[in-house]
Design an enzyme around this catalytic site. Structure first.
Site: not given
Length: 512
Positions: A267-268
RNA sequence: GGUCCGUUCAUCUAAGGGUUAGGAUUCAAGAUUUUCAUUCUUGCCAUAGGGGUUCGAAUCCCCUACGGACUACCA
């Protein structure tokens, strides 16, 4: 029968910066198209106006350009025969198909309010039903064109009250689908729901827009992330409902990119948390102002970046690991895509970049390093910078690390590595250095070869210890015991500077 | 909870019923080097568990465990 031209697409939504999983999906599409002499197009899926992020579309285009994953059709790449390639500009196309499905009894209008939907969901969850969604099991008791009298439906629509179009999922039917990577898949419609195809804001959902566009843009292969696998049966059914089953594309669902540590998909946030980029380029969030780092700015060459991504979930079936983009296009095959998710290995990513860095010519590296020098206010001739880069490139992974390895070529050491002094600076060292200084003073011409010959001759003649003389000289010139060939360093620094640094070290370094 | 997908060294992966289960990264050791790095050589390390099928299973089937995705008028 004529072979159909291969056409694939990358269809991101502009809801934020493209992360490396998305870039990999784009890359595989690109490689597949190249391999088969087909088309690769970029389509922007912006049917969710609520999640639109300014700058995201440009970021996607710029990222693909940097990586060299260039579509030959689509937004930012010269458009093409199927323009527009942005779904928000194609809105009038979708309504027609939504209405067509309703008229043919394959979909229906639904008027349920968010509150009513919430109530349904709660109810179903509490009843422990196996299917907790808006499905054929419950559609008969909701507010839609299947339950309401025709006049009321017409009246509601005419009066402009909000409605959505939902697909009418068949009851208890097995939907069969084939995936190039995962094989044959069968799902019973009893577990599926009546997905919204067309939203009350007048735009389609992903499912409808995607199928309509893939059909009209003559897409032959849909290569996308595994997160779409659960909706494959719905998509297959839509092709059938719209009468396009005979030209339905083939599907290939790619394994996900996982967090390097722990669990879940990449994820980011993982980037900043673990100290490596998850985006191709730097990104500044327009709302929070938060900065995320990218591979480009971190110093990765685009070739290394591509190579790294290509090997996350794919392999050539041979032992070759270094591939140019063109070589990848030749070697690529969906058959060799792995089924399981891939965890990103940052160490190997650095190794890849190192491989590409040392392959660059010294002049190319010097070009990049020159700007780093400029930031420090240091100037030197291009030739000299290139020679220095060539000398130290083996020991770095990134251009920016060259400074750590080569700063002494430009500025004299301010301090000396205490460990080195402790181990290598002996009581007799000052005398040895003074002796060597005299010898060095007389070397003419001051070339590496000549320095080598004279110094070695001197050391042998006086029966001195090689390391006992050379290592202290190195400490004086470099500050540590590490570094490239000492004679070459001396030539590059020049005789005067060498003498100066030896004298400086003699006066600064005290015996331990 | 439900549906679907997956599981080979720490990591990326090869082996499509018969191999001492191969390669790469990391790590360790050795060689080379005045030093460090590179390079070269070597080493450590894996078929999730249990049942089948078969002369023979990492590979086919089943169960279990674990992991993941999906389960929005998001994509």
């Amino acid at each position: 029968m004529t072979e159909k031209r291969i056409r694939v697409r990358f269809a991101p939504s502009p809801t934020g910066p493209l992360h490396i999983g998305g870039v990999r999906t784009a890359l595989y599409n690109y490689l597949f198209a190249k391999k088969h002499g087909g088309d690769f197009l970029l389509r922007i899926e912006d049917t969710d106006q609520g999640r639109f992020v300014p700058g995201a579309e440009d970021y996607i285009i710029e990222s693909l350009k940097w990586a060299g994953i260039t579509p030959n059709e689509g937004i930012g790449f010269g458009e093409g025969p199927h323009a527009p390639y942005k779904q928000s500009e194609r809105r009038e196309i979708y309504k027609k198909y939504a209405d067509q499905l309703v008229n043919e009894g394959k979909a229906y209008y639904a008027f349920d309010t968010p509150e009513e939907l919430e109530k349904l969901r709660k109810e179903l969850e509490e009843s422990k039903a196996s299917n907790t969604s808006y499905s054929y099991h419950v559609r008969g008791r909701m507010k839609n064109s299947l339950t309401l009298p025709l006049e009321e439906v017409q009246q509601r629509i005419a009066s402009g009250s909000p409605y959505v179009v939902r697909i009418k999922m068949p009851e208890n039917e097995i939907i069969k689908a084939d995936d190039i990577i995962r094989g044959h898949i069968e799902v019973n419609t009893a577990t599926l729901d009546d997905k919204v195809l067309f939203k009350s804001d007048g735009l389609p959902t992903y499912h409808l827009a995607n199928i309509v566009d893939d059909y009209s843009m003559q897409i032959t292969h849909v290569i996308r992330g595994e997160e779409w696998l659960p909706s494959l049966p719905l998509h297959v059914l839509l092709y059938r409902y719209l009468g396009w089953e005979s030209v339905m594309p083939q599907f290939a669902h790619l394994p996900l990119l996982l967090k390097p540590d722990g669990k879940g998909k990449l994820s980011k946030r993982d980037g900043d948390r673990l100290g490596f980029p998850v985006f191709p380029m730097n990104w500044k969030d327009p709302f929070s102002g938060e900065l995320s780092s990218g591979y480009r700015e971190a110093g990765y060459t685009k070739d290394a970046f591509i190579n790294i991504l290509a090997f996350l979930g794919w392999n050539p079936g041979t032992e070759q690991e270094l591939f140019t983009l063109d070589e990848l296009a030749q070697a690529f095959s969906l058959d060799h895509v792995h089924k399981a998710g891939a965890r990103f290995d940052f160490e190997k990513a650095k190794w890849f970049n190192h491989q590409y860095l040392v392959k660059l010519s010294d002049t190319e590296i010097a070009k990049a390093f020159k700007s780093i020098l400029a930031e420090k206010g240091i100037t030197a001739s291009d030739d000299k910078i290139a020679v220095i880069c060539g000398l130290v490139k083996d020991r770095v992974n990134f251009v920016k690390e060259i400074w750590d390895q080569a700063s002494f070529f430009f500025v004299a050491p301010e301090s000396y590595d205490p460990e080195a002094i402790k181990k290598r600076w002996k009581p007799e060292t000052p005398a040895l250095l003074n002796g060597a200084k005299e010898v060095i003073q007389a070397i003419e011409p001051f070339t590496a070869q000549n320095i080598h010959d004279v110094l070695h001759g001197y050391i042998e003649k006086n029966q001195l210890n090689m390391g006992g003389v050379m290592v202290p000289i190195r400490i004086a010139l470099v500050g540590t015991t590490k570094g490239p060939d000492l004679q070459v360093i001396m030539e590059l620094l020049g005789k005067d500077e060498v003498i100066r640094r030896i004298e400086k070290a003699l006066s600064l370094i005290k015996l331990p």
